[in-house]
Design a protein around this motif. Structure first.
Motif, short mmCIF file in Angstrom:
data_model
loop_
_atom_site.label_atom_id
_atom_site.label_comp_id
_atom_site.label_asym_id
_atom_site.label_seq_id
_atom_site.Cartn_x
_atom_site.Cartn_y
_atom_site.Cartn_z
N ASP A 37 0.87 -1.20 0.40
CA ASP A 37 0.20 -0.12 -0.26
C ASP A 37 1.15 1.06 -0.16
O ASP A 37 1.10 2.36 -0.53
CB ASP A 37 -0.86 -0.18 1.69
CG ASP A 37 -2.06 -0.60 1.08
OD1 ASP A 37 -2.17 -1.69 -0.31
OD2 ASP A 37 -2.89 -1.44 1.99
N ALA A 38 1.95 1.20 0.98
CA ALA A 38 2.52 2.69 0.55
C ALA A 38 3.44 2.64 -0.35
O ALA A 38 3.74 3.97 -0.87
CB ALA A 38 3.58 1.95 2.26
N GLU A 41 0.94 3.67 -2.82
CA GLU A 41 1.07 5.66 -2.32
C GLU A 41 2.64 6.13 -3.06
O GLU A 41 2.72 7.36 -3.76
CB GLU A 41 0.46 5.66 -1.02
CG GLU A 41 0.41 6.55 -0.50
CD GLU A 41 -0.59 7.68 -1.40
OE1 GLU A 41 -0.64 8.50 -1.61
OE2 GLU A 41 -1.57 6.92 -1.28
N LEU A 42 3.72 5.26 -3.16
CA LEU A 42 4.73 6.31 -3.49
C LEU A 42 4.78 6.06 -4.89
O LEU A 42 5.32 7.42 -5.34
CB LEU A 42 6.10 5.53 -3.03
CG LEU A 42 7.75 5.56 -3.31
CD1 LEU A 42 7.82 6.99 -2.11
CD2 LEU A 42 8.77 4.83 -3.07
N TYR A 43 4.63 5.95 -5.62
CA TYR A 43 4.41 5.70 -6.98
C TYR A 43 3.75 6.54 -7.92
O TYR A 43 4.09 6.51 -8.78
CB TYR A 43 5.02 4.10 -7.63
CG TYR A 43 5.92 3.47 -7.68
CD1 TYR A 43 6.77 3.62 -8.55
CD2 TYR A 43 6.71 2.94 -6.06
CE1 TYR A 43 7.88 2.51 -8.49
CE2 TYR A 43 7.73 2.52 -6.02
CZ TYR A 43 8.89 2.17 -7.41
OH TYR A 43 10.27 1.45 -7.00
N ARG A 44 2.47 6.84 -7.34
CA ARG A 44 1.79 7.67 -8.21
C ARG A 44 1.75 9.19 -7.85
O ARG A 44 0.95 9.71 -8.43
CB ARG A 44 0.65 7.41 -7.33
CG ARG A 44 -0.53 6.21 -6.98
CD ARG A 44 -1.77 6.51 -6.35
NE ARG A 44 -2.12 6.00 -5.10
CZ ARG A 44 -2.13 4.74 -4.98
NH1 ARG A 44 -2.80 3.94 -5.60
NH2 ARG A 44 -2.23 4.53 -3.35
N ALA A 45 3.46 9.16 -6.81
CA ALA A 45 3.46 10.95 -6.81
C ALA A 45 3.55 11.40 -8.51
O ALA A 45 4.49 10.21 -9.06
CB ALA A 45 4.64 11.02 -5.68
N LYS A 46 3.55 12.32 -8.47
CA LYS A 46 3.58 13.39 -10.00
C LYS A 46 5.07 13.64 -9.88
O LYS A 46 6.17 13.66 -9.21
CB LYS A 46 3.38 14.63 -9.39
CG LYS A 46 3.69 15.38 -11.43
CD LYS A 46 2.92 16.66 -11.26
CE LYS A 46 2.78 17.11 -12.27
NZ LYS A 46 3.18 17.73 -12.92
N GLY A 93 11.18 5.04 0.66
CA GLY A 93 11.45 5.11 -0.96
C GLY A 93 12.28 3.53 -0.67
O GLY A 93 11.46 2.67 0.02
N ARG A 94 12.80 3.37 -1.87
CA ARG A 94 13.35 1.94 -2.13
C ARG A 94 15.87 2.42 -2.47
O ARG A 94 15.74 2.76 -2.81
CB ARG A 94 13.08 1.07 -3.36
CG ARG A 94 11.63 1.16 -2.95
CD ARG A 94 10.28 0.55 -3.93
NE ARG A 94 10.90 -0.91 -4.06
CZ ARG A 94 10.11 -1.43 -5.28
NH1 ARG A 94 9.59 -1.47 -6.08
NH2 ARG A 94 10.56 -3.10 -4.92
#
Length: 189
Positions: A37-38, A41-46, A93-94
């Motif tokens: 889920d997180a 959310e992270l990857y949805r950011a512009k 992050g990753r």
């Protein structure tokens, strides 16, 4: 055999993530399905996927992550990990090490990193990248690391250069990706 070894054997056998390393502000650990889920959310950011691959659709990403945990971490003992804020536990992050196929049929270790938009330009990528390189040299006894960066991704180019990577003179430089290289053989990143 030390305590860390026994802890890692116990965690691997029971499907629990390893805490890989700590920096001043972060904990870098193996991914779990609970992180998805997180991550979404992270990857949805512009702009987050302008220079990196997006996640798969949810069911496929879950299957991919399950297999990644089972095989990548088990076989190599490393991979892409999640980066969490040490104070809040928030996934920000990753970062980690992937195996990249080379044109000559070989493999090379590649550093990768992505940091949440609201945490960028605060030194997280450099902080975590430095720690991952130290881990690769000291714990994994790697002698070299590579980093592929899209030439238009100026912030990542700066991070790679601050981490001590140098641009390779290869045919790959003709495309969109820049190939960076760093020797780790001294045991220190």
């Amino acid at each position: 055999i030390g305590v860390q070894f026994l802890d890692r054997v116990h965690k691997r056998k029971n499907g629990l993530p390893w805490n890989i390393l700590y920096t001043k502000r972060t904990c870098v650990r193996e991914i779990t399905l609970d992180d998805l889920d997180a991550l979404f959310e992270l990857y949805r950011a512009k702009g987050m996927t302008d220079y990196t691959e997006p996640l798969f659709e949810r069911d496929r990403e879950e299957a991919y992550t399950r297999d990644y945990i089972k095989w990548m971490y088990y076989y190599y003992g490393y991979g892409m990990w999640v980066v969490c804020d040490r104070n809040t536990g928030r996934l920000i992050g990753r970062a980690g090490i992937e195996q990249r196929d080379t044109k000559d049929g070989g493999m090379q270790a590649e550093l990768g990193y992505v940091i949440a938009r609201d945490c960028q330009n605060q030194g997280y990528a450099q902080e975590v990248g430095t720690a991952v390189l130290e881990y690769a040299a000291q714990e994994l006894e790697m002698e070299e690391m590579h980093c592929m960066v899209h030439r238009a991704n100026a912030p990542s180019v700066r991070v790679a250069e601050k981490l001590g990577f140098v641009l390779c003179e290869t045919e790959e430089q003709k495309g969109d990706m820049l190939h960076y290289y760093k020797l780790l053989s001294s045991g220190k990143a």
